[in-house]
Design a protein around this motif. Structure first.
Motif, PDB file in Angstrom:
ATOM      1  N   VAL A  10       0.785  -1.325   0.179  1.00 54.57           N
ATOM      2  CA  VAL A  10       0.118  -0.212  -0.091  1.00 54.57           C
ATOM      3  C   VAL A  10       0.659   1.124  -0.036  1.00 54.57           C
ATOM      4  N   GLU A  11       0.594   2.254  -0.873  1.00 52.02           N
ATOM      5  CA  GLU A  11       1.275   3.498  -0.971  1.00 52.02           C
ATOM      6  C   GLU A  11       0.425   4.571  -0.005  1.00 52.02           C
ATOM      7  N   VAL A  12       1.081   5.430   0.836  1.00 58.01           N
ATOM      8  CA  VAL A  12       0.362   6.231   1.659  1.00 58.01           C
ATOM      9  C   VAL A  12       1.110   7.527   1.457  1.00 58.01           C
ATOM     10  N   LEU A  13       0.560   8.535   1.353  1.00 57.98           N
ATOM     11  CA  LEU A  13       0.876   9.863   1.187  1.00 57.98           C
ATOM     12  C   LEU A  13       0.399  10.645   2.435  1.00 57.98           C
ATOM     13  N   ALA A  14       1.446  11.205   3.421  1.00 61.24           N
ATOM     14  CA  ALA A  14       1.256  11.908   4.571  1.00 61.24           C
ATOM     15  C   ALA A  14       1.431  13.404   4.608  1.00 61.24           C
ATOM     16  N   GLN A  15       1.022  13.978   5.509  1.00 58.54           N
ATOM     17  CA  GLN A  15       0.978  15.682   5.542  1.00 58.54           C
ATOM     18  C   GLN A  15       2.397  16.058   5.755  1.00 58.54           C
ATOM     19  N   ASN A  16       3.233  15.028   6.464  1.00 59.25           N
ATOM     20  CA  ASN A  16       4.480  15.434   6.681  1.00 59.25           C
ATOM     21  C   ASN A  16       5.591  15.149   5.486  1.00 59.25           C
ATOM     22  N   GLN A  17       5.195  15.652   4.295  1.00 65.99           N
ATOM     23  CA  GLN A  17       5.897  15.379   3.038  1.00 65.99           C
ATOM     24  C   GLN A  17       6.517  14.031   2.845  1.00 65.99           C
ATOM     25  N   ARG A  18       5.848  12.908   3.359  1.00 68.92           N
ATOM     26  CA  ARG A  18       6.675  11.751   3.264  1.00 68.92           C
ATOM     27  C   ARG A  18       5.632  10.589   2.388  1.00 68.92           C
ATOM     28  N   GLN A  19       6.141   9.821   1.692  1.00 68.48           N
ATOM     29  CA  GLN A  19       5.400   8.885   0.991  1.00 68.48           C
ATOM     30  C   GLN A  19       5.940   7.450   1.256  1.00 68.48           C
ATOM     31  N   TYR A  20       5.015   6.980   2.133  1.00 71.46           N
ATOM     32  CA  TYR A  20       5.187   5.528   2.759  1.00 71.46           C
ATOM     33  C   TYR A  20       4.706   4.415   1.978  1.00 71.46           C
ATOM     34  N   THR A  21       5.427   3.358   1.772  1.00 68.81           N
ATOM     35  CA  THR A  21       4.986   2.051   1.209  1.00 68.81           C
ATOM     36  C   THR A  21       4.949   1.154   2.450  1.00 68.81           C
ATOM     37  N   ASP A  22       3.786   0.587   2.636  1.00 70.32           N
ATOM     38  CA  ASP A  22       3.499  -0.353   3.712  1.00 70.32           C
ATOM     39  C   ASP A  22       3.301  -1.630   3.171  1.00 70.32           C
ATOM     40  N   TYR A  23       4.076  -2.571   4.064  1.00 69.21           N
ATOM     41  CA  TYR A  23       3.986  -4.035   3.455  1.00 69.21           C
ATOM     42  C   TYR A  23       2.954  -4.807   4.619  1.00 69.21           C
ATOM     43  N   PHE A  24       1.974  -5.474   4.261  1.00 72.47           N
ATOM     44  CA  PHE A  24       1.228  -6.300   5.219  1.00 72.47           C
ATOM     45  C   PHE A  24       1.304  -7.729   4.806  1.00 72.47           C
ATOM     46  N   MET A  25       1.372  -8.635   5.830  1.00 72.79           N
ATOM     47  CA  MET A  25       1.273  -9.917   5.685  1.00 72.79           C
ATOM     48  C   MET A  25      -0.016 -10.199   6.444  1.00 72.79           C
ATOM     49  N   LEU A  26      -0.909 -10.872   5.661  1.00 76.00           N
ATOM     50  CA  LEU A  26      -2.293 -11.328   6.296  1.00 76.00           C
ATOM     51  C   LEU A  26      -2.428 -12.905   6.385  1.00 76.00           C
ATOM     52  N   MET A  27      -3.479 -13.291   7.168  1.00 75.05           N
ATOM     53  CA  MET A  27      -3.777 -14.570   7.477  1.00 75.05           C
ATOM     54  C   MET A  27      -5.183 -14.514   7.487  1.00 75.05           C
ATOM     55  N   LYS A  28      -5.591 -15.670   6.871  1.00 79.94           N
ATOM     56  CA  LYS A  28      -7.209 -15.775   7.018  1.00 79.94           C
ATOM     57  C   LYS A  28      -7.505 -16.793   8.237  1.00 79.94           C
ATOM     58  N   TYR A  29      -8.417 -16.248   9.167  1.00 80.27           N
ATOM     59  CA  TYR A  29      -8.459 -16.885  10.448  1.00 80.27           C
ATOM     60  C   TYR A  29      -9.957 -16.786  10.672  1.00 80.27           C
ATOM     61  N   GLN A  30     -10.708 -17.965  10.880  1.00 77.32           N
ATOM     62  CA  GLN A  30     -12.121 -18.008  11.085  1.00 77.32           C
ATOM     63  C   GLN A  30     -12.965 -16.996   9.927  1.00 77.32           C
ATOM     64  N   GLY A  31     -12.464 -17.275   8.885  1.00 69.17           N
ATOM     65  CA  GLY A  31     -13.440 -16.585   7.876  1.00 69.17           C
ATOM     66  C   GLY A  31     -13.037 -15.204   7.522  1.00 69.17           C
TER      67      GLY A  31
END
Length: 293
Positions: free
Chosen positions: A29-50
């Motif tokens: 995910v790419e996120v633009l913040a007000q502090n003049q930074r561009q973040y790239t977030d990496y998420f690891m997800l698991m499917k649990y109980q649907g």
């Protein structure tokens, strides 16, 4: 958009990719913040109980380029010529050659299309080193898979726009009011409007704050009818003829009778090129024009 305790925290984001394998997934995910930074977030997800649960997160960031160092590429989502089954595409070389020049000169490039998301690509030559390098650049290709919607664009961020060509450029761009408004604001603020080949189709309806065509009494070029097969099925789907529509709206359409000889025109803050051979020259002229302003 990110949230904190149910409240918005004034960040704007977009999903770049999601890869799913069975009950595991990785999201970027790419996120633009007000502090003049561009973040790239990496998420690891698991499917649990649907339901999907985030089990790990990491990120990187970089400074957002200051205003005035950004150029907006305008592309098309159209996959066919009109309602036919004939494939249409955005011209890959006209995108990557200009992109490469802008990036090497310190400019950041964003991509927008009428619908956002993925755009069709064609006219790809892997024998060309620049094209090949970008074709296998996952970050670059991800941008073309996730182009911005017009509603995600802030016109004040850009010094220039660049309409790329290809058959797709004839459809959905010229009549898009949101794109017209974005480009109108950029041009009205002293920005540069540029187009290459069939990309010139995108500018035919552009008007200034007084309702007058921005190219009225200006020299404009693009892909002329003399190089089209006007009897072919693809051409019959075109909503208009580029050269005739430019002339109808007050422009002085000019062109070279020789294909592939790097023909381009700069008239004020408008830079246009006739065919793919002029792509590099158009990009260089855009930079020169920005620097003059």
């Amino acid at each position: 958009m990110n949230f904190n305790n149910g409240n918005k925290n004034n960040r704007v984001g977009r999903i770049l990719s999601i890869d799913i394998e069975n009950n595991a997934a990785m999201a970027k995910v790419e996120v633009l913040a007000q502090n003049q930074r561009q973040y790239t977030d990496y998420f690891m997800l698991m499917k649990y109980q649907g339901a999907w649960k985030i089990v790990q997160k990491s990120y990187t960031w970089k400074e957002i380029p200051k205003q005035g160092n950004k150029i907006l590429f305008i592309t098309s989502n159209q996959h066919t010529y009109g309602n036919t089954n004939l494939n249409a595409a955005n011209h890959f070389a006209e995108i990557v050659i200009a992109y490469d020049i802008f990036r090497k000169n310190g400019y950041t490039v964003d991509f927008v299309s009428p619908q956002g998301g993925a755009i069709p690509l064609g006219y790809i030559e892997t024998s060309n080193s620049i094209q090949k390098a970008h074709l296998y650049d996952t970050d670059f290709m991800r941008m073309l898979k996730n182009t911005f919607k017009p509603t995600q664009i802030n016109a004040s961020d850009y010094r220039a726009v660049y309409y790329s060509g290809g058959g797709s450029a004839m459809f959905g761009v010229a009549d898009n009011k949101e794109i017209q408004n974005i480009v109108g604001q950029i041009y009205g603020n002293g920005g540069v409007v540029s187009a290459i080949c069939h990309g010139t189709a995108g500018i035919v309806n552009l008007k200034d704050s007084n309702g007058k065509s921005i190219f009225s009494n200006k020299k404009i070029t693009g892909f002329p009818d003399i190089f089209e097969n006007t009897n072919a099925e693809y051409y019959k789907t075109f909503p208009f003829s580029i050269d005739k529509e430019i002339i109808r709206n007050g422009g002085d359409f000019v062109y070279s009778k020789k294909f592939g000889n790097n023909f381009f025109i700069t008239d004020g803050n408008i830079v246009t090129g006739q065919d793919p051979s002029a792509t590099a020259s158009v990009a260089q002229q855009v930079i020169k024009t920005i620097q003059k302003n």
